[in-house]
Enzyme design. Structure first.
Site, PDB file in Angstrom:
ATOM      1  N   ARG A 189      -4.373 -33.685  -8.569  1.00  8.05           N
ATOM      2  CA  ARG A 189      -3.174 -33.621  -9.408  1.00  8.05           C
ATOM      3  C   ARG A 189      -3.551 -33.682 -10.891  1.00  8.05           C
ATOM      4  NH1 ARG A 189       1.084 -37.834 -10.748  1.00  8.05           N
ATOM      5  NH2 ARG A 189       2.821 -36.606 -11.529  1.00  8.05           N
ATOM      6  N   HIS A 209      -2.530 -31.077 -13.847  1.00  6.35           N
ATOM      7  CA  HIS A 209      -1.869 -31.465 -15.091  1.00  6.35           C
ATOM      8  C   HIS A 209      -2.708 -31.102 -16.305  1.00  6.35           C
ATOM      9  CE1 HIS A 209       1.625 -34.275 -13.866  1.00  6.35           C
ATOM     10  NE2 HIS A 209       1.346 -33.472 -12.876  1.00  6.35           N
ATOM     11  N   VAL A 235      -1.450 -27.920 -19.274  1.00  2.00           N
ATOM     12  CA  VAL A 235      -1.133 -28.276 -20.655  1.00  2.00           C
ATOM     13  C   VAL A 235      -2.354 -27.955 -21.520  1.00  2.00           C
ATOM     14  CG1 VAL A 235      -0.279 -30.076 -22.196  1.00  2.00           C
ATOM     15  CG2 VAL A 235       0.303 -30.160 -19.766  1.00  2.00           C
ATOM     16  N   GLY A 274      -4.422 -25.587 -21.245  1.00  2.90           N
ATOM     17  CA  GLY A 274      -5.559 -25.109 -20.467  1.00  2.90           C
ATOM     18  C   GLY A 274      -6.436 -26.249 -19.966  1.00  2.90           C
ATOM     19  N   ASP A 287      -8.845 -28.285 -20.459  1.00  6.14           N
ATOM     20  CA  ASP A 287      -9.666 -28.716 -21.602  1.00  6.14           C
ATOM     21  C   ASP A 287      -9.783 -30.233 -21.682  1.00  6.14           C
ATOM     22  OD1 ASP A 287      -7.106 -29.455 -22.305  1.00  6.14           O
ATOM     23  OD2 ASP A 287      -7.309 -28.814 -24.397  1.00  6.14           O
ATOM     24  N   SER A 324      -7.573 -32.349 -21.967  1.00  6.59           N
ATOM     25  CA  SER A 324      -6.617 -32.993 -22.885  1.00  6.59           C
ATOM     26  C   SER A 324      -5.848 -34.109 -22.180  1.00  6.59           C
ATOM     27  CB  SER A 324      -5.648 -31.968 -23.474  1.00  6.59           C
ATOM     28  OG  SER A 324      -5.023 -31.213 -22.447  1.00  6.59           O
ATOM     29  N   ASN A 347       3.585 -38.661 -15.918  1.00  6.96           N
ATOM     30  CA  ASN A 347       2.243 -39.201 -15.641  1.00  6.96           C
ATOM     31  C   ASN A 347       2.241 -40.173 -14.471  1.00  6.96           C
ATOM     32  OD1 ASN A 347       3.171 -41.700 -16.402  1.00  6.96           O
ATOM     33  ND2 ASN A 347       1.795 -41.957 -18.127  1.00  6.96           N
ATOM     34  N   HIS A 370       0.350 -30.534  -2.007  1.00  7.40           N
ATOM     35  CA  HIS A 370       1.164 -31.670  -1.559  1.00  7.40           C
ATOM     36  C   HIS A 370       0.929 -32.024  -0.094  1.00  7.40           C
ATOM     37  CE1 HIS A 370       4.207 -31.230  -5.121  1.00  7.40           C
ATOM     38  NE2 HIS A 370       3.004 -31.566  -5.503  1.00  7.40           N
ATOM     39  N   ASP A 372       2.983 -35.778   3.071  1.00  9.82           N
ATOM     40  CA  ASP A 372       2.745 -35.188   4.395  1.00  9.82           C
ATOM     41  C   ASP A 372       2.538 -36.359   5.348  1.00  9.82           C
ATOM     42  OD1 ASP A 372       1.784 -34.010   6.688  1.00  9.82           O
ATOM     43  OD2 ASP A 372       0.022 -33.103   5.762  1.00  9.82           O
ATOM     44  N   ASP A 380      -4.971 -30.240   4.978  1.00  8.49           N
ATOM     45  CA  ASP A 380      -4.723 -29.301   6.078  1.00  8.49           C
ATOM     46  C   ASP A 380      -3.500 -28.463   5.750  1.00  8.49           C
ATOM     47  OD1 ASP A 380      -2.580 -31.027   6.405  1.00  8.49           O
ATOM     48  OD2 ASP A 380      -3.562 -32.178   7.981  1.00  8.49           O
TER      49      ASP A 380
HETATM   50  C1  HEM Z   1       4.991 -26.568  -8.246  1.00 13.16           C
HETATM   51  C2  HEM Z   1       5.166 -27.512  -9.130  1.00 13.16           C
HETATM   52  C3  HEM Z   1       4.825 -28.932  -8.874  1.00 13.16           C
HETATM   53  C4  HEM Z   1       5.659 -29.983  -9.004  1.00 13.16           C
HETATM   54  C5  HEM Z   1       7.100 -29.953  -9.455  1.00 13.16           C
HETATM   55  C6  HEM Z   1       4.924 -31.159  -8.623  1.00 13.16           C
HETATM   56  C7  HEM Z   1       5.432 -32.434  -8.645  1.00 13.16           C
HETATM   57  C8  HEM Z   1       4.775 -33.542  -8.168  1.00 13.16           C
HETATM   58  C9  HEM Z   1       5.323 -34.867  -8.148  1.00 13.16           C
HETATM   59  C10 HEM Z   1       6.662 -35.271  -8.723  1.00 13.16           C
HETATM   60  C11 HEM Z   1       4.420 -35.675  -7.556  1.00 13.16           C
HETATM   61  C12 HEM Z   1       4.550 -37.163  -7.260  1.00 13.16           C
HETATM   62  C13 HEM Z   1       3.983 -38.016  -8.353  1.00 13.16           C
HETATM   63  C14 HEM Z   1       4.277 -39.455  -8.094  1.00 13.16           C
HETATM   64  O1  HEM Z   1       5.378 -39.787  -7.666  1.00 13.16           O
HETATM   65  O2  HEM Z   1       3.380 -40.284  -8.307  1.00 13.16           O
HETATM   66  C15 HEM Z   1       3.292 -34.871  -7.202  1.00 13.16           C
HETATM   67  C16 HEM Z   1       2.169 -35.329  -6.583  1.00 13.16           C
HETATM   68  C17 HEM Z   1       1.053 -34.568  -6.344  1.00 13.16           C
HETATM   69  N1  HEM Z   1       0.872 -33.262  -6.712  1.00 13.16           N
HETATM   70 FE1  HEM Z   1       2.282 -32.011  -7.404  1.00 13.16          FE
HETATM   71  N2  HEM Z   1       3.668 -30.806  -8.260  1.00 13.16           N
HETATM   72  C18 HEM Z   1       3.548 -29.459  -8.411  1.00 13.16           C
HETATM   73  C19 HEM Z   1       2.426 -28.705  -8.198  1.00 13.16           C
HETATM   74  C20 HEM Z   1       1.199 -29.218  -7.833  1.00 13.16           C
HETATM   75  C21 HEM Z   1      -0.037 -28.490  -7.838  1.00 13.16           C
HETATM   76  C22 HEM Z   1      -0.201 -27.054  -8.333  1.00 13.16           C
HETATM   77  C23 HEM Z   1      -0.994 -29.331  -7.382  1.00 13.16           C
HETATM   78  C24 HEM Z   1      -2.459 -29.066  -7.195  1.00 13.16           C
HETATM   79  C25 HEM Z   1      -2.945 -27.978  -6.683  1.00 13.16           C
HETATM   80  C26 HEM Z   1      -0.344 -30.582  -7.074  1.00 13.16           C
HETATM   81  C27 HEM Z   1      -0.972 -31.677  -6.528  1.00 13.16           C
HETATM   82  C28 HEM Z   1      -0.373 -32.893  -6.320  1.00 13.16           C
HETATM   83  C29 HEM Z   1      -1.033 -33.994  -5.642  1.00 13.16           C
HETATM   84  C30 HEM Z   1      -2.410 -33.993  -5.016  1.00 13.16           C
HETATM   85  C31 HEM Z   1      -0.138 -35.063  -5.675  1.00 13.16           C
HETATM   86  C32 HEM Z   1      -0.339 -36.471  -5.106  1.00 13.16           C
HETATM   87  C33 HEM Z   1      -0.767 -37.406  -6.204  1.00 13.16           C
HETATM   88  C34 HEM Z   1      -0.997 -38.809  -5.712  1.00 13.16           C
HETATM   89  O3  HEM Z   1      -1.125 -39.053  -4.523  1.00 13.16           O
HETATM   90  O4  HEM Z   1      -1.031 -39.700  -6.576  1.00 13.16           O
HETATM   91  N3  HEM Z   1       0.976 -30.487  -7.382  1.00 13.16           N
HETATM   92  N4  HEM Z   1       3.530 -33.576  -7.592  1.00 13.16           N
HETATM   93  C1  LIG Z   2       2.250 -43.381 -18.494  1.00 14.15           C
HETATM   94  O1  LIG Z   2       3.089 -43.522 -19.623  1.00 14.15           O
HETATM   95  C2  LIG Z   2       3.570 -44.831 -19.804  1.00 14.15           C
HETATM   96  C3  LIG Z   2       4.610 -44.899 -20.922  1.00 14.15           C
HETATM   97  O2  LIG Z   2       4.757 -43.761 -21.649  1.00 14.15           O
HETATM   98  C4  LIG Z   2       2.397 -45.749 -20.084  1.00 14.15           C
HETATM   99  O3  LIG Z   2       2.858 -47.083 -20.262  1.00 14.15           O
HETATM  100  C5  LIG Z   2       1.442 -45.691 -18.910  1.00 14.15           C
HETATM  101  O4  LIG Z   2       0.306 -46.460 -19.179  1.00 14.15           O
HETATM  102  C6  LIG Z   2       1.026 -44.253 -18.636  1.00 14.15           C
HETATM  103  N1  LIG Z   2       0.240 -44.203 -17.414  1.00 14.15           N
HETATM  104  C7  LIG Z   2      -0.989 -43.740 -17.364  1.00 14.15           C
HETATM  105  C8  LIG Z   2      -1.620 -43.687 -16.023  1.00 14.15           C
HETATM  106  O5  LIG Z   2      -1.605 -43.371 -18.358  1.00 14.15           O
END
Ligand code: HEM
Ligand SMILES: *[C@@H]1O[C@H](CO)[C@@H](O)[C@H](O)[C@H]1NC(C)=O
Ligand SMILES: *[C@@H]1O[C@H](CO)[C@@H](O)[C@H](O)[C@H]1NC(C)=O
Ligand SMILES: *[C@@H]1O[C@H](CO)[C@@H](O)[C@H](O)[C@H]1NC(C)=O
Ligand SMILES: *[C@@H]1O[C@H](CO)[C@@H](O)[C@H](O)[C@H]1NC(C)=O
Ligand SMILES: *[C@@H]1O[C@H](CO)[C@@H](O)[C@H](O)[C@H]1NC(C)=O
Ligand SMILES: *[C@@H]1O[C@H](CO)[C@@H](O)[C@H](O)[C@H]1NC(C)=O
Length: 323
Positions: A65, A69, A73, A75, A77, A79, A97, A192, A244, A252
């Site tokens: 993830r 991200h 944003v 590219g 890089d 950031s 974040n 996801h 999942d 998977d």
């Molecule tokens: C299509 C647009 C996408 C949206 C709107 C989106 C949104 C989100 C959101 C809201 C979460 C949950 C974050 C949280 O509650 O902590 C998440 C988790 C995640 N996303 Fe996406 N995502 C998108 C695309 C992607 C892409 C392109 C990837 C990578 C190829 C990705 C990989 C992941 C992974 C691995 C997690 C799990 C993170 C964790 O377990 O902490 N997502 N995503």
């Molecule tokens: C996410 O942003 C919040 C507030 O803007 C900050 O307090 C928090 O430390 C940030 N989390 C990470 C993982 O950098």
């Protein structure tokens, strides 16, 4: 290519200009960029990443993830790794974040590389490689030669990272803005298949979808019932659920099985079924071999977004701080 008309010339000039600002898929990365300058770089990154995975089985989802991200944003890089300062609030501190983590692991790997070959290996490449290497078997190729950006702005996150509440039209547009297609959107949403989501990012679907205390009709009712047992109210911002549920640590094709049963967790997941073309792709990807092949290709495209190469940018000494 033969240019037949002035309109074609304008198109060509436009594409060249487009590439110059880094939006087009950069062909400037190479295989094993550090072969001569830091021969063990890729192996050091791989070993260190795998070492961390043995004590933190959530690391692959965190790094995957984070890589997404980063690339969306400014590219790929690095950031996303920059810390805020007194005069700048960085990407890290933007709303989406939630649960971004793994920064410490990348910083540790960077420190090890700085000892072996100071000033050579970029944080952008470290993140790109570590995201791949955190998985048991290599799933996509990572070309290298990215350099690190010098700008990270909180304000650029919401305009580049799609929110989980968005519909298909908006998701498609966000991906197109990065030179990615609907096909990439569906394939990469397959990320996801691992990891977790926070209740408040989908509980509107359970408790107040249209402001009338209702449930999202596009969400599988039995699954909604299950989710309600985890997320008890609209105000729960701390509980997390697996995206999942039966294999959230396994990479998977299950995400697509679940999605097709209307059990996608976020509105942005469910939105993929609202478009005919995307729906067909989501069906095809229930074939695991196909998903893996396509995922590898889309990840390579994602890893090329807006890369900084040549003498632009810098090689950071610490990933959290601009030199
Ligand atoms: C299509 C647009 C996408 C949206 C709107 C989106 C949104 C989100 C959101 C809201 C979460 C949950 C974050 C949280 O509650 O902590 C998440 C988790 C995640 N996303 Fe996406 N995502 C998108 C695309 C992607 C892409 C392109 C990837 C990578 C190829 C990705 C990989 C992941 C992974 C691995 C997690 C799990 C993170 C964790 O377990 O902490 N997502 N995503
Ligand atoms: C996410 O942003 C919040 C507030 O803007 C900050 O307090 C928090 O430390 C940030 N989390 C990470 C993982 O950098
Ligand atoms: C990486 O790990 C392998 C297997 O444990 C080991 O043989 C190799 O020397 C390590 N490489 C580096 C650069 O540390
Ligand atoms: C999608 O969402 C955008 C922004 O919220 C909205 O302007 C647009 O009308 C929506 N499109 C559809 C088809 O619902
Ligand atoms: C549901 O949404 C409506 C409209 O936005 C709002 O007035 C109401 O307070 C919400 N209900 C709850 C329980 O938050
Ligand atoms: C997970 O597995 C259980 C038992 O096999 C099944 O009842 C449940 O529906 C599965 N969950 C999802 C979201 O498919
Ligand atoms: C970035 O900020 C985090 C949290 O405040 C801190 O633990 C970390 O050491 C900082 N990184 C650098 C390179 O200073």
């Amino acid at each position: 290519m033969k240019i037949k008309s002035s309109s074609e010339f304008v198109l060509l000039a436009f594409l060249v200009a487009f590439c110059a600002v880094g939006v087009c898929q950069g062909g400037s990365l190479t295989k094993n960029f550090y072969r001569d300058s830091c021969p063990n770089a890729e192996e050091i990154i791989k070993n260190a990443t795998l070492k961390h995975v043995t004590t933190n089985n959530q690391l692959p989802s965190k790094l995957l993830r984070m890589h997404f991200h980063d690339c969306f944003v400014r590219g790929c890089d690095a950031s996303v790794l920059i810390n805020s300062t007194a005069s700048n609030t960085a990407e890290k501190d933007a709303i989406p974040n939630l649960s971004l983590s793994g920064f410490d692991v990348l910083e540790e790997i960077k420190a090890e590389l700085e000892k072996k070959c100071p000033g050579i290996v970029s944080c952008a490449d470290i993140l790109s490689l570590a995201a791949r290497d955190s998985f048991q078997k290599p799933m996509w190729e990572v070309r290298t030669g990215r350099r690190d950006g010098r700008v990270s702005l909180k304000s650029e996150v919401s305009t580049n990272i799609p929110s989980p509440f968005q519909n298909f039209t908006v998701l498609k547009q966000f991906f197109e803005n990065k030179g990615l297609t609907v096909h990439d959107l569906v394939v990469l949403s397959g990320g996801h298949t691992i990891g977790i989501g926070h209740c408040n990012l989908f509980s509107n679907r359970l408790y107040n979808f249209t402001g009338k205390g209702d449930q999202d009709p596009s969400l599988n009712p039995a699954y909604a019932q299950f989710l309600k047992s985890k997320c008890r109210s609209l105000t729960d911002t701390t509980t997390t659920v697996e995206m999942d549920p039966n294999s959230s640590l396994d990479f998977d094709k299950n995400y697509f099985d679940i999605l097709n049963q209307n059990k996608g967790l976020f509105q942005s997941d469910a939105a993929l079924l609202t478009n005919k073309g995307a729906r067909n792709i989501a069906k095809e990807l229930t074939n695991q071999a196909k998903f893996f092949t396509e995922f590898a290709q889309s990840m390579e495209r994602m890893g090329n977004i807006g890369v900084v190469t040549g003498s632009s940018g810098e090689i950071r000494k610490k990933c959290g701080i601009i030199n």
